[in-house]
Design an enzyme around this catalytic site. Structure first.
Site, PDB file in Angstrom:
ATOM      1  N   SER A 108      71.562  48.943 119.394  1.00  0.00           N
ATOM      2  CA  SER A 108      71.902  48.115 120.556  1.00  0.00           C
ATOM      3  C   SER A 108      73.253  48.461 121.175  1.00  0.00           C
ATOM      4  O   SER A 108      73.527  48.071 122.309  1.00  0.00           O
ATOM      5  CB  SER A 108      71.895  46.634 120.167  1.00  0.00           C
ATOM      6  OG  SER A 108      72.967  46.345 119.283  1.00  0.00           O
TER       7      SER A 108
ATOM      8  N   LYS B 234      78.842  43.365 119.683  1.00  0.00           N
ATOM      9  CA  LYS B 234      78.582  43.499 121.121  1.00  0.00           C
ATOM     10  C   LYS B 234      79.905  43.765 121.841  1.00  0.00           C
ATOM     11  O   LYS B 234      80.983  43.682 121.263  1.00  0.00           O
ATOM     12  CB  LYS B 234      77.944  42.226 121.699  1.00  0.00           C
ATOM     13  CG  LYS B 234      76.639  41.788 121.040  1.00  0.00           C
ATOM     14  CD  LYS B 234      75.501  42.760 121.251  1.00  0.00           C
ATOM     15  CE  LYS B 234      74.246  42.314 120.525  1.00  0.00           C
ATOM     16  NZ  LYS B 234      73.179  43.350 120.579  1.00  0.00           N
TER      17      LYS B 234
END
Length: 286
Positions: free
Chosen positions: A94, A165
């Site tokens: 991701s 993230k």
């Protein structure tokens, strides 16, 4: 006659004494392999045997010492990972291309401890409980403790509640995607996201949000493969991560050795203005 008998009895003694000090000295000393003379006799021969026997009888201290040193090292690493730097294993793609599957990153847990807060562009690790995942009941405490220890040393995948993230919006920011040119904007300024995976759009999901105070809007760099704030717009937290849930900032890639480096920074948000003092109007969720 008495004199002769006494003389006869003294003969052996006299023979011994007649050998002289030099001969007596030779009988009391031997030469070693190097040519140096040393003490002779059973005591010298038995010394190595006694030392070896003593070592065999007392093997404990060396094992205990090794165990103590090993235990101290593990304790030091656990304390270090709890308070200063913690390794994390990247289990998914991701955050590609910035972070790749199998990377072990070192997270700086002091980055936000002394009044600093996450900034736009930082790559952070956070506990997603309450924002990305619901609170889960505790499992087996022993298994959980072993897993936490292995994860703290970077030997196991992080908990399912831990995420990595990139911070895109901080408290007060208005984050919109996308503008007429297909770019993400923050506080009205377009952001050139060169860290995004080649071929990915900034977002396939349109949104217009205002980040509440002490919250973060986070997104993965591999936008088409990342489950991030966009996927939780309708949840109770609205996809926003509380600042106090941030574990730390990902500063280094430690493994594999071929990828040893700092996590690349970005100047994509340099031109983004601060949010207005009065705050933005409520954004429409797309």
């Amino acid at each position: 006659m008495d004199t002769e008998a006494q003389h006869t009895e003294r003969d052996p003694s006299s023979d011994t004494d007649s050998s002289g000090p030099e001969e007596g000295s030779r009988s009391a000393r031997v030469s070693d392999d190097s040519g140096h003379e040393g003490p002779a006799g059973p005591a010298a021969a038995e010394e190595p045997l006694e030392s070896a026997a003593a070592e065999e009888r007392h093997p404990g201290p060396s094992w205990r010492r090794t165990a103590l040193v090993g235990g101290a090292c593990v304790a030091f690493l656990l304390l270090l990972s709890h308070f200063v730097i913690q390794p994390f294993l990247i289990p998914s793609g991701s955050m590609e291309p910035t972070l790749q599957v199998g990377d072990r990153i070192l997270v700086n847990k002091l980055a936000y401890r002394f009044g600093n807060e996450p900034a736009r562009g930082d790559v952070v690790v956070f506990d997603g409980t309450g924002s990305f995942v619901e609170e889960q009941p505790r499992g087996n405490p022993v298994t959980g403790l072993l897993h936490d220890g292995a994860a703290a040393l970077g030997l196991a995948e992080p908990d399912e509640t831990d995420f990595v993230k990139r911070v895109v919006g901080t408290g007060g920011d208005r984050v919109v995607c996308c503008d007429k040119d297909g770019r993400l904007t923050v506080n009205g300024a377009p952001v050139e996201e060169r860290y995004v995976m080649l071929g990915d759009r900034p977002s396939s999901v349109p949104f217009d949000i205002v980040v509440p105070p002490d919250r973060l809007w986070v997104m993965g760099d591999h936008r088409s493969q990342s489950s991030d704030s966009r996927d939780h717009l309708g949840s109770a937290g609205g996809g926003m991560v509380p600042v106090d849930k941030v574990v730390g900032r990902a500063d280094w890639i430690a493994w594999p050795f071929g990828r040893w480096s700092t996590v690349p920074g970005t100047d994509a948000f340099t031109a983004v203005p601060a949010p207005p003092a009065g705050g933005h109007g409520a954004g429409a969720h797309g």
